[in-house]
Scaffold this motif. Structure first.
Motif, PDB file in Angstrom:
ATOM      1  N   SER A 189      25.821  45.122  13.678  1.00 22.45           N
ATOM      2  CA  SER A 189      26.547  43.874  13.461  1.00 22.45           C
ATOM      3  C   SER A 189      25.613  42.676  13.539  1.00 22.45           C
TER       4      SER A 189
ATOM      5  N   LYS B 129      37.617  48.270   4.164  1.00 22.46           N
ATOM      6  CA  LYS B 129      38.883  48.996   4.071  1.00 22.46           C
ATOM      7  C   LYS B 129      39.933  48.408   5.004  1.00 22.46           C
ATOM      8  N   GLN B 130      39.488  47.914   6.154  1.00 24.84           N
ATOM      9  CA  GLN B 130      40.418  47.339   7.116  1.00 24.84           C
ATOM     10  C   GLN B 130      41.116  46.111   6.546  1.00 24.84           C
TER      11      GLN B 130
ATOM     12  N   GLU C 289      24.379  54.249   8.376  1.00 25.91           N
ATOM     13  CA  GLU C 289      25.295  53.785   9.417  1.00 25.91           C
ATOM     14  C   GLU C 289      25.792  52.373   9.129  1.00 25.91           C
TER      15      GLU C 289
ATOM     16  N   GLU D 131      41.438  45.431   3.145  1.00 30.15           N
ATOM     17  CA  GLU D 131      42.020  45.608   1.830  1.00 30.15           C
ATOM     18  C   GLU D 131      43.533  45.557   1.945  1.00 30.15           C
TER      19      GLU D 131
ATOM     20  N   ASN E 187      31.659  49.434   5.083  1.00 28.75           N
ATOM     21  CA  ASN E 187      32.727  50.034   4.285  1.00 28.75           C
ATOM     22  C   ASN E 187      34.031  50.108   5.080  1.00 28.75           C
ATOM     23  N   SER E 188      33.942  50.481   6.344  1.00 29.29           N
ATOM     24  CA  SER E 188      35.167  50.562   7.152  1.00 29.29           C
ATOM     25  C   SER E 188      35.760  49.175   7.380  1.00 29.29           C
ATOM     26  N   SER E 189      34.905  48.151   7.485  1.00 29.86           N
ATOM     27  CA  SER E 189      35.409  46.788   7.627  1.00 29.86           C
ATOM     28  C   SER E 189      36.110  46.335   6.362  1.00 29.86           C
TER      29      SER E 189
ATOM     30  N   TYR F 225      25.997  50.977   6.200  1.00 28.56           N
ATOM     31  CA  TYR F 225      26.879  51.095   5.039  1.00 28.56           C
ATOM     32  C   TYR F 225      28.279  51.528   5.481  1.00 28.56           C
ATOM     33  N   CYS F 226      28.352  52.530   6.339  1.00 27.96           N
ATOM     34  CA  CYS F 226      29.653  53.023   6.817  1.00 27.96           C
ATOM     35  C   CYS F 226      30.394  51.947   7.607  1.00 27.96           C
ATOM     36  N   LEU F 227      29.666  51.198   8.430  1.00 31.34           N
ATOM     37  CA  LEU F 227      30.286  50.123   9.202  1.00 31.34           C
ATOM     38  C   LEU F 227      30.859  49.056   8.273  1.00 31.34           C
TER      39      LEU F 227
END
Length: 104
Positions: free
Chosen positions: A68, A98-99, A88, A101, A94-96, A90-92
């Protein structure tokens, strides 16, 4: 007796979050050199890339807090290696995304 270097340990951790300690190469814009020195000390190895960028090789406990911190600089900081740290972050991100969207 085990010797413990508190100064070294505090440089590798971000807040209370631990993680796998590894060497991470990060490209920064030159304006962030002071931030890097403040966080990791004046002995952090840096390499000039061009007139606007340098790479810092930092030993850090990879954690969501560290990732972060890197993200907070936007386009001014970019993880170069290792690949698993790039994945890692990228995944962080991407999950943000999606949260936030919408289900519209």
């Amino acid at each position: 007796e085990i010797e413990f270097d508190l100064a070294y340990y505090s440089k590798t951790l971000f807040s209370m979050f631990g993680g796998e300690e590894t060497d991470v190469s990060v490209q920064f814009t030159n304006e962030l050199v002071g931030v890097v020195f403040d966080r990791f000390g004046l002995d952090v190895p840096i390499t000039k890339i061009d007139e606007k960028h340098f790479i810092a090789r930092i030993k850090v406990a990879v954690s969501p807090h560290f990732l972060s911190w890197i993200i907070s600089f936007g386009e001014k900081a970019n993880i170069i290696s290792p690949e698993f740290v790039k994945e890692e972050i990228y995944c962080l991100l991407n999950s943000s995304i999606k949260q936030y969207e919408g289900d519209d």
